[in-house]
Design a protein around this motif. Structure first.
Motif, PDB file in Angstrom:
ATOM      1  N   THR A  94      12.673 -40.906   2.852  1.00 56.92           N
ATOM      2  CA  THR A  94      11.985 -42.128   2.436  1.00 56.92           C
ATOM      3  C   THR A  94      10.945 -42.545   3.473  1.00 56.92           C
ATOM      4  O   THR A  94      10.986 -42.138   4.631  1.00 56.92           O
ATOM      5  N   THR A  95      10.024 -43.413   3.033  1.00 53.69           N
ATOM      6  CA  THR A  95       9.015 -43.981   3.925  1.00 53.69           C
ATOM      7  C   THR A  95       9.633 -45.157   4.669  1.00 53.69           C
ATOM      8  O   THR A  95      10.781 -45.547   4.405  1.00 53.69           O
ATOM      9  N   HIS A  96       8.857 -45.758   5.573  1.00 49.26           N
ATOM     10  CA  HIS A  96       9.352 -46.941   6.286  1.00 49.26           C
ATOM     11  C   HIS A  96       9.627 -48.089   5.321  1.00 49.26           C
ATOM     12  O   HIS A  96      10.464 -48.944   5.584  1.00 49.26           O
ATOM     13  N   GLY A  97       8.924 -48.095   4.211  1.00 53.26           N
ATOM     14  CA  GLY A  97       9.112 -49.145   3.206  1.00 53.26           C
ATOM     15  C   GLY A  97      10.276 -48.889   2.259  1.00 53.26           C
ATOM     16  O   GLY A  97      10.536 -49.687   1.371  1.00 53.26           O
ATOM     17  N   GLY A  98      10.962 -47.773   2.429  1.00 54.11           N
ATOM     18  CA  GLY A  98      12.124 -47.472   1.595  1.00 54.11           C
ATOM     19  C   GLY A  98      11.811 -46.715   0.312  1.00 54.11           C
ATOM     20  O   GLY A  98      12.697 -46.462  -0.479  1.00 54.11           O
ATOM     21  N   ARG A  99      10.548 -46.355   0.104  1.00 50.67           N
ATOM     22  CA  ARG A  99      10.183 -45.599  -1.094  1.00 50.67           C
ATOM     23  C   ARG A  99      10.358 -44.108  -0.823  1.00 50.67           C
ATOM     24  O   ARG A  99      10.306 -43.668   0.329  1.00 50.67           O
ATOM     25  N   LEU A 100      10.531 -43.336  -1.891  1.00 54.63           N
ATOM     26  CA  LEU A 100      10.668 -41.895  -1.725  1.00 54.63           C
ATOM     27  C   LEU A 100       9.373 -41.324  -1.158  1.00 54.63           C
ATOM     28  O   LEU A 100       8.292 -41.629  -1.651  1.00 54.63           O
TER      29      LEU A 100
END
Length: 103
Positions: A94-100
């Protein structure tokens, strides 16, 4: 005479134990080498990501994200989307923003 026989017997046991230990170490080394040969085989990330991103609307972004994921996981799911169950690492990054992260 019995002390000599007992001492010889003990020495033989120690020698057998040492030989068994060396053989076990050799077996473990061969197993580790075989596993490292398999894990060291890197896939061609550029080709795998080209196949994965060929239908993406943002080609550069897709190739960059896919390349990062492939380098870390050494796996890219087949097809242009979905099939994430094939590459667990790829599917859970995931990214830092929590998205895949991975396309």
């Amino acid at each position: 005479m019995s002390k000599v026989v007992v001492a010889s017997f003990v020495l033989c046991l120690l020698l057998l134990h040492q030989l068994a230990s060396v053989e076990a170490d050799d077996q473990m080394d061969r197993t580790a080498e075989a596993k490292s040969d398999v894990s060291e085989q890197k896939i061609d990330c550029k080709a795998a990501c080209a196949a994965r991103c060929r239908l993406a609307s943002r080609q550069n972004l897709c190739h960059r994200a896919c390349g990062t994921c492939c380098a870390r996981c050494n796996c890219v799911p087949p097809g242009t989307s979905g099939n994430r169950d094939v590459c667990r690492c790829y599917a859970t990054m995931t990214t830092h923003g929590g998205r895949l992260k991975c396309p």
